[in-house]
Design a protein around this motif. Structure first.
Motif, PDB file in Angstrom:
ATOM      1  N   PHE B  35       0.828  -1.200   0.000  1.00 40.74           N
ATOM      2  CA  PHE B  35       0.000   0.000   0.000  1.00 40.74           C
ATOM      3  C   PHE B  35       0.864   1.253   0.000  1.00 40.74           C
ATOM      4  CE2 PHE B  35      -3.793  -2.303   1.513  1.00 40.74           C
ATOM      5  CZ  PHE B  35      -3.222  -3.389   2.149  1.00 40.74           C
ATOM      6  N   TYR B  37       0.020   4.992   1.587  1.00 39.72           N
ATOM      7  CA  TYR B  37      -0.912   5.839   2.321  1.00 39.72           C
ATOM      8  C   TYR B  37      -0.381   7.269   2.281  1.00 39.72           C
ATOM      9  CZ  TYR B  37      -3.669   2.093   4.497  1.00 39.72           C
ATOM     10  OH  TYR B  37      -4.511   1.037   4.721  1.00 39.72           O
ATOM     11  N   PHE B  91       3.402   7.128   3.166  1.00 35.55           N
ATOM     12  CA  PHE B  91       3.893   5.918   3.816  1.00 35.55           C
ATOM     13  C   PHE B  91       3.680   4.714   2.911  1.00 35.55           C
ATOM     14  CE2 PHE B  91       4.905   7.459   7.970  1.00 35.55           C
ATOM     15  CZ  PHE B  91       4.043   8.508   8.206  1.00 35.55           C
ATOM     16  N   ILE B  95       1.336  -5.833   4.144  1.00 30.81           N
ATOM     17  CA  ILE B  95       0.603  -6.732   5.032  1.00 30.81           C
ATOM     18  C   ILE B  95       0.600  -8.123   4.425  1.00 30.81           C
ATOM     19  CG2 ILE B  95      -1.662  -6.255   4.023  1.00 30.81           C
ATOM     20  CD1 ILE B  95      -2.799  -6.390   6.889  1.00 30.81           C
ATOM     21  N   LEU B 105       0.023  -4.780   9.702  1.00 24.79           N
ATOM     22  CA  LEU B 105       0.439  -3.825   8.673  1.00 24.79           C
ATOM     23  C   LEU B 105       1.769  -3.215   9.089  1.00 24.79           C
ATOM     24  CD1 LEU B 105      -0.743  -2.683   6.022  1.00 24.79           C
ATOM     25  CD2 LEU B 105      -1.589  -0.771   7.346  1.00 24.79           C
ATOM     26  N   PHE B 107       4.788  -0.537   8.351  1.00 27.30           N
ATOM     27  CA  PHE B 107       4.954   0.755   7.699  1.00 27.30           C
ATOM     28  C   PHE B 107       6.419   1.129   7.551  1.00 27.30           C
ATOM     29  CE2 PHE B 107       0.784   2.704   7.361  1.00 27.30           C
ATOM     30  CZ  PHE B 107       0.011   1.944   8.227  1.00 27.30           C
ATOM     31  N   GLY B 108       6.713   1.853   6.469  1.00 27.49           N
ATOM     32  CA  GLY B 108       7.988   2.548   6.366  1.00 27.49           C
ATOM     33  C   GLY B 108       7.930   3.811   7.201  1.00 27.49           C
ATOM     34  N   ARG B 109       9.035   4.541   7.227  1.00 32.76           N
ATOM     35  CA  ARG B 109       9.107   5.744   8.061  1.00 32.76           C
ATOM     36  C   ARG B 109       8.574   6.986   7.362  1.00 32.76           C
ATOM     37  NH1 ARG B 109      14.272   5.441  11.993  1.00 32.76           N
ATOM     38  NH2 ARG B 109      13.219   7.296  12.751  1.00 32.76           N
TER      39      ARG B 109
END
Lengths: 113, 117
Positions: B35, B37, B91, B95, B105, B107-109
């Motif tokens: 994804f 976001y 972001f 998942i 899920l 996430f990157g930073r």
């Protein structure tokens, strides 16, 4: 349609005070629920998740706890806040069995002073 | 362990130009979703685009498209005809697809994108 409500939007609390953030989901049943924290300039850190009432899993040892007293209600709590608890807290939910869908609340900005 | 890496903390682009945000990930899972976001100043997390790992065709959503390279574990986001409203933190997230079981899920930073007029 499904909606997620998270409140309050902002909160300023003194060190050592208790905390209660609430999240509710409408229009669905038996959702998976999540609490994330976003520190300034960083990504999202998963704090807790829940697959059902009373079932809470913690990802990171910390000063916080979570509870799920009802199917669509998820509460993030602390007995005594620390300065390091400051951050942006996001509640999220995912339909059971639908890995590809995750919906976020509008977040709570917590400042511990 | 699953990890998501966004190597560009900040990027900027002129309005109407094209910009590409990079993302790499590491996983041993075979089935998963990726994804992008968007988090504007309001801080609401908004889903921009989603890619199923089993699909070779790159996902597109209007001005947003991805370049998904499964072997290289790369998932970049291209924004065409950039608009001022695209200014946000972006972001990348991953998942695993585990059906009815809980999927975390990751996430990157994030990459802070600024669109200049």
């Amino acid at each position: 349609s499904q909606t997620i409500h998270q409140w309050p939007a902002t909160l300023v609390q003194p060190v050592g005070s208790p905390l209660s953030l609430e999240c509710t989901v409408e229009g669905t049943s038996n959702p998976n629920l999540y609490w994330y924290r976003q520190a300034a300039g960083r990504g999202l850190q998963l704090l807790f998740y829940s697959i059902g009432i009373g079932q809470i899993s913690s990802e990171v040892p910390q000063n916080l706890s979570a509870s799920r007293p009802q199917d669509r209600q998820f509460i993030l709590s602390s007995k005594k806040l620390l300065l390091s608890d400051s951050g942006f807290y996001l509640c999220a939910w995912r339909p059971r069995g639908a890995s590809e869908k995750l919906f976020f609340g509008s977040g709570t900005q917590l400042s511990v002073l | 362990a699953q990890t998501v890496t966004q190597s560009q903390p900040e990027m900027s682009v002129q309005e109407a130009e094209t910009v590409t945000l990079s993302c790499t990930y590491d996983t041993s899972e075979n089935n998963y979703y990726l994804f992008w976001y968007k988090q504007p100043p309001s801080r609401q997390m908004i889903l921009v685009i989603r890619q199923e790992a089993y699909k070779q065709q790159n996902a597109t959503e209007n001005r947003f498209s991805v370049n998904f390279q499964k072997a290289a574990k790369s998932f970049s986001l291209k924004i065409s005809d950039s608009q001022l409203g695209d200014t946000a933190m972006y972001f990348c997230a991953f998942i695993p697809d585990r059906g009815s079981t809980l999927g975390r899920l990751y996430f990157g930073r994030g990459t802070q994108l600024t669109v200049w007029p």
